[in-house]
Design a protein around this motif. Structure first.
Motif, mmCIF file in Angstrom:
data_model
loop_
_atom_site.group_PDB
_atom_site.id
_atom_site.type_symbol
_atom_site.label_atom_id
_atom_site.label_comp_id
_atom_site.label_asym_id
_atom_site.label_seq_id
_atom_site.Cartn_x
_atom_site.Cartn_y
_atom_site.Cartn_z
ATOM 1 N N ARG A 12 0.953 -1.333 0.136
ATOM 2 C CA ARG A 12 -0.290 0.112 -0.165
ATOM 3 C C ARG A 12 0.773 1.458 0.259
ATOM 4 N NH1 ARG A 12 -5.332 -1.168 1.412
ATOM 5 N NH2 ARG A 12 -5.733 1.312 2.482
ATOM 6 N N ASP A 13 2.351 1.319 0.133
ATOM 7 C CA ASP A 13 2.814 2.371 1.155
ATOM 8 C C ASP A 13 3.757 2.726 -0.781
ATOM 9 O OD1 ASP A 13 4.856 0.373 0.111
ATOM 10 O OD2 ASP A 13 6.054 1.127 2.175
ATOM 11 N N GLY A 14 3.543 1.535 -2.458
ATOM 12 C CA GLY A 14 3.679 2.188 -3.048
ATOM 13 C C GLY A 14 5.148 0.536 -3.806
ATOM 14 N N VAL A 15 6.057 0.351 -2.782
ATOM 15 C CA VAL A 15 6.910 -1.296 -2.822
ATOM 16 C C VAL A 15 6.349 -1.879 -3.749
ATOM 17 C CG1 VAL A 15 8.490 -2.253 -2.517
ATOM 18 C CG2 VAL A 15 8.423 -0.404 -0.483
ATOM 19 N N CYS A 16 6.901 -1.836 -4.480
ATOM 20 C CA CYS A 16 6.482 -3.438 -5.921
ATOM 21 C C CYS A 16 6.851 -4.643 -5.309
ATOM 22 C CB CYS A 16 7.398 -3.096 -7.316
ATOM 23 S SG CYS A 16 6.912 -3.805 -8.095
ATOM 24 N N LEU A 17 6.061 -5.460 -5.027
ATOM 25 C CA LEU A 17 6.189 -6.836 -4.488
ATOM 26 C C LEU A 17 6.473 -7.590 -5.799
ATOM 27 C CD1 LEU A 17 3.922 -7.352 -1.931
ATOM 28 C CD2 LEU A 17 5.742 -6.312 -0.941
ATOM 29 N N MET A 18 5.698 -7.838 -6.730
ATOM 30 C CA MET A 18 6.316 -8.618 -8.186
ATOM 31 C C MET A 18 5.227 -7.615 -8.964
ATOM 32 S SD MET A 18 3.393 -11.831 -6.489
ATOM 33 C CE MET A 18 3.753 -12.066 -5.714
ATOM 34 N N HIS A 19 5.911 -8.167 -9.931
ATOM 35 C CA HIS A 19 5.128 -7.460 -11.568
ATOM 36 C C HIS A 19 6.201 -8.422 -12.540
ATOM 37 C CE1 HIS A 19 6.063 -4.148 -14.775
ATOM 38 N NE2 HIS A 19 4.803 -4.829 -14.802
ATOM 39 N N ILE A 20 4.714 -8.945 -12.769
ATOM 40 C CA ILE A 20 4.910 -10.724 -14.163
ATOM 41 C C ILE A 20 4.319 -8.862 -15.674
ATOM 42 C CG2 ILE A 20 5.029 -11.380 -15.147
ATOM 43 C CD1 ILE A 20 4.081 -13.258 -12.483
ATOM 44 N N PRO A 21 5.350 -8.945 -16.054
ATOM 45 C CA PRO A 21 4.998 -7.707 -17.678
ATOM 46 C C PRO A 21 4.435 -7.938 -18.512
ATOM 47 C CG PRO A 21 6.979 -8.182 -17.932
ATOM 48 C CD PRO A 21 6.920 -8.816 -16.612
ATOM 49 N N GLY A 96 -3.242 -14.899 -2.677
ATOM 50 C CA GLY A 96 -3.710 -13.759 -1.139
ATOM 51 C C GLY A 96 -3.249 -13.526 0.117
ATOM 52 N N ASP A 97 -3.314 -14.844 0.566
ATOM 53 C CA ASP A 97 -3.274 -15.622 1.467
ATOM 54 C C ASP A 97 -1.794 -15.116 1.945
ATOM 55 O OD1 ASP A 97 -6.171 -15.695 2.625
ATOM 56 O OD2 ASP A 97 -6.216 -18.049 2.685
ATOM 57 N N ASP A 98 -1.016 -16.122 1.045
ATOM 58 C CA ASP A 98 0.927 -16.069 1.292
ATOM 59 C C ASP A 98 0.682 -14.901 0.981
ATOM 60 O OD1 ASP A 98 0.444 -18.666 1.468
ATOM 61 O OD2 ASP A 98 0.702 -19.287 -0.924
ATOM 62 N N VAL A 99 0.378 -13.794 0.477
ATOM 63 C CA VAL A 99 1.606 -12.809 0.609
ATOM 64 C C VAL A 99 0.943 -12.439 2.073
ATOM 65 C CG1 VAL A 99 1.184 -10.278 -0.332
ATOM 66 C CG2 VAL A 99 0.912 -12.553 -1.803
ATOM 67 N N ARG A 100 -0.197 -12.121 2.153
ATOM 68 C CA ARG A 100 -0.196 -11.294 3.551
ATOM 69 C C ARG A 100 0.662 -11.565 4.701
ATOM 70 N NH1 ARG A 100 -6.814 -10.918 5.177
ATOM 71 N NH2 ARG A 100 -6.259 -13.422 5.474
ATOM 72 N N GLU A 101 0.708 -13.099 4.981
ATOM 73 C CA GLU A 101 1.601 -13.354 5.866
ATOM 74 C C GLU A 101 2.652 -13.794 6.115
ATOM 75 O OE1 GLU A 101 1.643 -16.273 9.023
ATOM 76 O OE2 GLU A 101 -0.136 -15.162 7.970
ATOM 77 N N PHE A 113 9.843 -12.583 -1.793
ATOM 78 C CA PHE A 113 8.321 -12.537 -2.820
ATOM 79 C C PHE A 113 8.014 -13.520 -4.084
ATOM 80 C CE2 PHE A 113 7.419 -9.264 0.127
ATOM 81 C CZ PHE A 113 6.370 -9.829 0.723
ATOM 82 N N GLU A 114 10.167 -14.176 -4.685
ATOM 83 C CA GLU A 114 10.077 -14.374 -5.445
ATOM 84 C C GLU A 114 9.468 -15.425 -6.476
ATOM 85 O OE1 GLU A 114 11.199 -13.948 -9.716
ATOM 86 O OE2 GLU A 114 11.866 -13.060 -7.845
ATOM 87 N N PRO A 115 9.499 -16.606 -4.999
ATOM 88 C CA PRO A 115 8.942 -18.407 -5.110
ATOM 89 C C PRO A 115 7.685 -17.795 -4.776
ATOM 90 C CG PRO A 115 10.235 -18.149 -3.449
ATOM 91 C CD PRO A 115 10.353 -16.374 -3.266
ATOM 92 N N LEU A 116 6.761 -16.385 -4.780
ATOM 93 C CA LEU A 116 5.195 -16.134 -5.054
ATOM 94 C C LEU A 116 5.119 -15.872 -6.818
ATOM 95 C CD1 LEU A 116 4.261 -14.837 -1.995
ATOM 96 C CD2 LEU A 116 3.734 -16.723 -2.488
ATOM 97 N N LYS A 117 6.544 -15.540 -6.486
ATOM 98 C CA LYS A 117 6.273 -15.022 -8.465
ATOM 99 C C LYS A 117 6.368 -15.799 -9.105
ATOM 100 C CE LYS A 117 8.085 -11.333 -11.334
ATOM 101 N NZ LYS A 117 9.603 -10.468 -11.707
ATOM 102 N N VAL A 118 6.773 -16.805 -9.108
ATOM 103 C CA VAL A 118 7.363 -17.754 -9.768
ATOM 104 C C VAL A 118 6.086 -18.907 -10.260
ATOM 105 C CG1 VAL A 118 8.096 -20.328 -10.108
ATOM 106 C CG2 VAL A 118 10.220 -18.272 -9.462
ATOM 107 N N ARG A 119 5.204 -18.656 -8.656
ATOM 108 C CA ARG A 119 3.784 -19.489 -8.879
ATOM 109 C C ARG A 119 2.297 -18.436 -9.773
ATOM 110 N NH1 ARG A 119 1.889 -20.167 -2.489
ATOM 111 N NH2 ARG A 119 0.029 -20.009 -3.988
ATOM 112 N N ALA A 120 2.862 -17.364 -9.836
ATOM 113 C CA ALA A 120 2.181 -16.631 -9.870
ATOM 114 C C ALA A 120 1.936 -16.511 -12.185
ATOM 115 C CB ALA A 120 2.308 -14.849 -10.191
#
Length: 255
Positions: A12-21, A96-101, A113-120
């Motif tokens: 919410r503060d603007g930091v990019c956690l993951m981006h898949i362009p 969602g749940d994994d990102v929040r945790e 957050f790289e492992p979550l990005k791979v899943r995405a």
């Protein structure tokens, strides 16, 4: 215009956690994207006292979903809003749940957050949403086939919401005007035939001093437009447009 999807998760503060362009925007700065989306989101909350759920540009749109301190966003061509919204729901449900945790103990290292990005990315690939380049290449090929018919000056595929999907329009055609009027003409034809109980219009034909305009419905999603010279073989153009419309409807099917 590309129908490819961009996916972003930012704090919410603007930091990019993951981006898949999408392939067409792979050089875009991820932090620039997340910063912009975050600013729009905060504007909605602070100025309008409401959460932004969707923003729309010329031919593009972004849908949002808030999940704790994270914001999920999907960007796509405007005519793919329904698909983008469904994709967003799937991504939030899966991650969602994994990102929040993870954010509960996060210390600012986005590499966590790289492992979550791979899943995405795996989910997007299964959905065929990361790259629809091949589909739109075939759309353009089909339009070029129509453009090569003797007497045809230009061809365009326009969404029923007024977005240009693809075209062979030359600079002397105003793309914005054509995108706006083509669906309107088809709607007028539909209403007129409905009033006369003649069913749905298959083609709309308008003849002027300098040429002809032919419109064909492409399912419920788009309109196929052809501009031709006065001496063009209209019967042949009708036939080829009907065949092309059937193919294009399949190409524009569910993502």
């Amino acid at each position: 215009m590309s129908g490819m999807f961009d996916f972003c998760v930012f704090h919410r503060d603007g930091v990019c956690l993951m981006h898949i362009p999408a392939e067409s925007s792979e050089r875009i700065d991820s932090n620039l994207v997340s910063g912009f989306l975050s600013a729009i989101s905060k504007f909605g909350e602070e100025i309008e006292e409401a959460r932004v759920k969707r923003i729309e540009f010329e031919g593009k749109m972004v849908v949002y979903e808030y999940y704790g301190d994270a914001v999920f966003a999907v960007r796509a061509a405007g005519e793919f809003q329904a698909e983008a919204e469904r994709l967003l729901v799937e991504l939030v449900s899966a991650l969602g749940d994994d990102v929040r945790e993870k954010l509960k103990s996060w210390r600012g290292d986005v590499a966590e957050f790289e492992p979550l990005k791979v899943r995405a990315m795996e989910l997007l690939k299964r959905r065929g949403a990361v790259s629809m380049t091949e589909r739109f290449r075939r759309v353009n090929e089909k339009l070029n086939e129509l453009r090569d018919i003797p007497g045809v000056k230009a061809v365009a595929l326009i969404s029923n919401r007024g977005f240009m999907i693809a075209s062979t329009l030359t600079p002397d055609f105003d793309e914005k005007v054509i995108s706006a009027i083509a669906p309107s003409i088809m709607r007028m034809g539909l209403e007129g035939l409905k009033e006369m109980r003649l069913g749905r219009p298959r083609n709309v034909f308008i003849e002027g001093d300098g040429g002809v305009l032919v419109l064909t419905d492409v399912g419920e999603r788009a309109v196929l437009l052809v501009v031709a010279k006065p001496d063009a073989n209209i019967g042949y153009i009708f036939l080829e447009m009907d065949n092309a419309a059937k193919s294009l409807e399949k190409m524009l099917g569910g993502v």
